[in-house]
Design a protein around this motif. Structure first.
Motif, short mmCIF file in Angstrom:
data_model
loop_
_atom_site.label_atom_id
_atom_site.label_comp_id
_atom_site.label_asym_id
_atom_site.label_seq_id
_atom_site.Cartn_x
_atom_site.Cartn_y
_atom_site.Cartn_z
N ILE A 32 0.82 -1.22 0.00
CA ILE A 32 0.00 0.00 0.00
C ILE A 32 0.86 1.27 0.00
CG2 ILE A 32 -1.97 -1.14 1.08
CD1 ILE A 32 -1.13 0.12 3.74
N ASN A 33 2.19 1.09 -0.05
CA ASN A 33 3.12 2.23 -0.14
C ASN A 33 2.98 3.18 1.05
OD1 ASN A 33 5.21 3.64 -1.41
ND2 ASN A 33 3.79 4.99 -2.49
N VAL A 34 2.97 2.60 2.25
CA VAL A 34 2.92 3.38 3.48
C VAL A 34 4.19 3.11 4.27
CG1 VAL A 34 1.76 3.65 5.72
CG2 VAL A 34 0.41 3.47 3.63
N LEU A 35 4.83 4.16 4.77
CA LEU A 35 6.04 4.01 5.56
C LEU A 35 5.70 3.67 7.00
CD1 LEU A 35 8.12 7.08 4.29
CD2 LEU A 35 8.32 4.68 3.58
N ASP A 36 6.44 2.73 7.57
CA ASP A 36 6.20 2.32 8.94
C ASP A 36 6.29 3.49 9.91
OD1 ASP A 36 6.06 -0.40 10.62
OD2 ASP A 36 7.36 0.98 11.70
N VAL A 37 7.26 4.38 9.68
CA VAL A 37 7.47 5.50 10.60
C VAL A 37 6.25 6.42 10.64
CG1 VAL A 37 8.59 6.94 8.83
CG2 VAL A 37 9.08 7.33 11.26
N ASP A 38 5.54 6.55 9.54
CA ASP A 38 4.37 7.44 9.51
C ASP A 38 3.29 6.99 10.49
OD1 ASP A 38 5.43 9.14 7.61
OD2 ASP A 38 4.58 8.04 5.92
N LEU A 39 3.22 5.70 10.73
CA LEU A 39 2.17 5.16 11.59
C LEU A 39 2.36 5.53 13.06
CD1 LEU A 39 1.73 1.63 10.00
CD2 LEU A 39 0.41 3.70 9.56
N TYR A 40 3.54 6.03 13.40
CA TYR A 40 3.81 6.43 14.78
C TYR A 40 3.59 7.92 15.00
CZ TYR A 40 5.55 1.74 15.19
OH TYR A 40 5.62 0.37 15.18
N ASN A 41 3.08 8.58 13.99
CA ASN A 41 2.68 9.98 14.11
C ASN A 41 1.17 9.98 14.40
OD1 ASN A 41 1.86 12.62 13.82
ND2 ASN A 41 2.90 12.95 11.87
N PRO A 42 0.75 10.39 15.62
CA PRO A 42 -0.67 10.34 15.98
C PRO A 42 -1.59 11.11 15.03
CG PRO A 42 0.68 10.73 17.92
CD PRO A 42 1.59 10.87 16.73
N LYS A 43 -1.02 12.06 14.26
CA LYS A 43 -1.85 12.83 13.35
C LYS A 43 -1.95 12.21 11.96
CE LYS A 43 -1.99 17.25 13.37
NZ LYS A 43 -1.66 18.68 13.24
N TYR A 44 -1.18 11.16 11.72
CA TYR A 44 -1.18 10.54 10.39
C TYR A 44 -2.48 9.75 10.19
CZ TYR A 44 0.38 7.87 6.31
OH TYR A 44 0.48 7.32 5.07
N ARG A 45 -3.10 9.91 9.02
CA ARG A 45 -4.35 9.22 8.70
C ARG A 45 -4.20 8.50 7.36
NH1 ARG A 45 -8.15 10.18 12.99
NH2 ARG A 45 -9.81 9.79 11.48
N LEU A 46 -4.88 7.38 7.22
CA LEU A 46 -4.93 6.65 5.96
C LEU A 46 -6.32 6.80 5.37
CD1 LEU A 46 -2.98 4.90 8.06
CD2 LEU A 46 -2.83 3.40 6.08
N THR A 47 -6.40 6.82 4.05
CA THR A 47 -7.70 6.98 3.40
C THR A 47 -8.48 5.67 3.43
OG1 THR A 47 -6.90 6.35 1.20
CG2 THR A 47 -6.71 8.68 1.83
N THR A 48 -9.77 5.76 3.21
CA THR A 48 -10.62 4.59 3.12
C THR A 48 -10.13 3.64 2.04
OG1 THR A 48 -12.53 5.91 3.82
CG2 THR A 48 -13.00 3.81 2.75
#
Length: 337
Positions: A32-48
């Motif tokens: 899905i081309n998402v970086l692991d580090v981004d998931l540890y940012n509480p403000k990061y959101r993924l689209t539906t």
């Protein structure tokens, strides 16, 4: 095109479950081309649509046609820490439904939930933000299996809270396990996505109800909701990383620093600038996890091991500092938050 987003911590929970089913986390994130580090940012959101892509990929790789339902069924009340714990403290299922609607944006904005009372009964509605109901079936079932499991858990002291389920999408080809998750009263191709509450349970006082604790946690959640529009601080990012490291049984300063993509020196400097002590953050996260597992009925021995305390005396000292009593003397209903 699906509308709405999901919180990074929500997706982290999904990743852990799917990883446990046999699909490596790194492979799914790469797809899905998402970086692991981004998931540890509480403000990061993924689209539906990103979530749908992840579920469809997992379904294909694992041979699980009903992956959304199975992942949602693995959720528990405390999966999302305070956003889940707050439901356990509500007075009734009806109040839990209303409070869930208020804090739902902290987890997802793919739909809008509400409690509706009709002549035919009390309903928990989820008005989805997409129109192609069959395409997004996995997401709807992910949401609803999580809610159904939560509602039945909250009402464990009396009749099951779920009396029936209706879905807007058509019935899938494989209906195995649907009755286990949703009960035997399921309707597909309906006009709304809804859970019918058991009339004997919807207004009964929940066994875990605690008005005082509810007020306290709601205050914290309200502050957190306000912070969503502000810059994500290092404290929040590190707390998420600590929680993940504890769950993976690999807590160390170097691991946490690597997770937030900072060197150990950079992380120390960032925490110092914010006036935050790393050890205090670790203990706050451990305390929150401890409380969640106690509410789930886990033994204190198991909790001590989960939290990384190999020395029972060290866990006892920490417990007394958190709650004012020794583990052998505690009573869950009187532990202060």
């Amino acid at each position: 095109m699906g509308q709405g987003t999901i919180a990074s911590q929500y997706f982290l929970s999904i990743l852990r479950i799917i990883d446990g089913m046999g699909l490596p986390r790194a492979e799914l994130l790469g797809h899905i081309n998402v970086l692991d580090v981004d998931l540890y940012n509480p403000k990061y959101r993924l689209t539906t649509d990103t979530l749908l892509d992840a579920l469809n990929y997992a379904s294909e790789k694992l041979g699980e046609p009903n992956i959304g339902m199975k992942v949602g069924y693995s959720f528990r009340v405390h999966t999302f820490t305070e956003t889940g714990s707050v439901l356990a403290l509500c007075g009734t299922l009806a109040e839990a439904a209303q409070i869930n609607s208020h804090y739902q944006p902290l987890v997802e904005t793919m739909g809008l939930s509400s409690l509706e009372r009709r002549n035919s009964g009390s309903y928990f509605l989820w008005k989805e933000g997409f129109t192609d109901h069959n395409k997004y079936r996995q997401i709807t079932e992910l949401i609803f299996s999580g809610y159904a499991t939560t509602i039945n858990w909250l009402s464990w002291g009396f009749d099951k809270g779920v009396a029936g389920i209706t879905f807007r999408h058509d019935p899938p080809q494989n209906l195995s396990d649907y009755e286990l998750v949703f009960g035997d009263k399921i309707q597909f191709s309906h006009t709304e996505n809804a859970i019918l509450f058991n009339p004997k349970a919807v207004d009964k006082v929940l066994p875990t109800s605690s008005p005082e604790k509810l007020t306290y946690i709601r205050g914290r959640l309200d502050i957190y909701m306000q912070s969503l529009s502000e810059k994500s601080d290092i404290r929040a990012r590190v707390s998420v990383a600590i929680r993940e490291a504890i769950r993976d049984h690999r807590l160390s300063f170097s691991i946490v620093a690597g997770t937030v993509k900072l060197s150990e020196r950079q992380l120390r400097n960032a925490l110092t600038e914010e006036g935050v002590k790393y050890r205090e953050l670790v203990e706050l996260v451990r305390r929150d996890i401890c409380r969640a597992y106690m509410q789930d009925g886990r033994s204190l021995t198991d909790i001590a091991q989960i939290l990384g305390y190999n020395d029972q005396s060290a866990f006892t000292r920490a417990f007394k500092k958190w709650y004012g009593v020794a583990p052998s003397e505690f009573k869950l209903e009187v532990i202060s938050l």
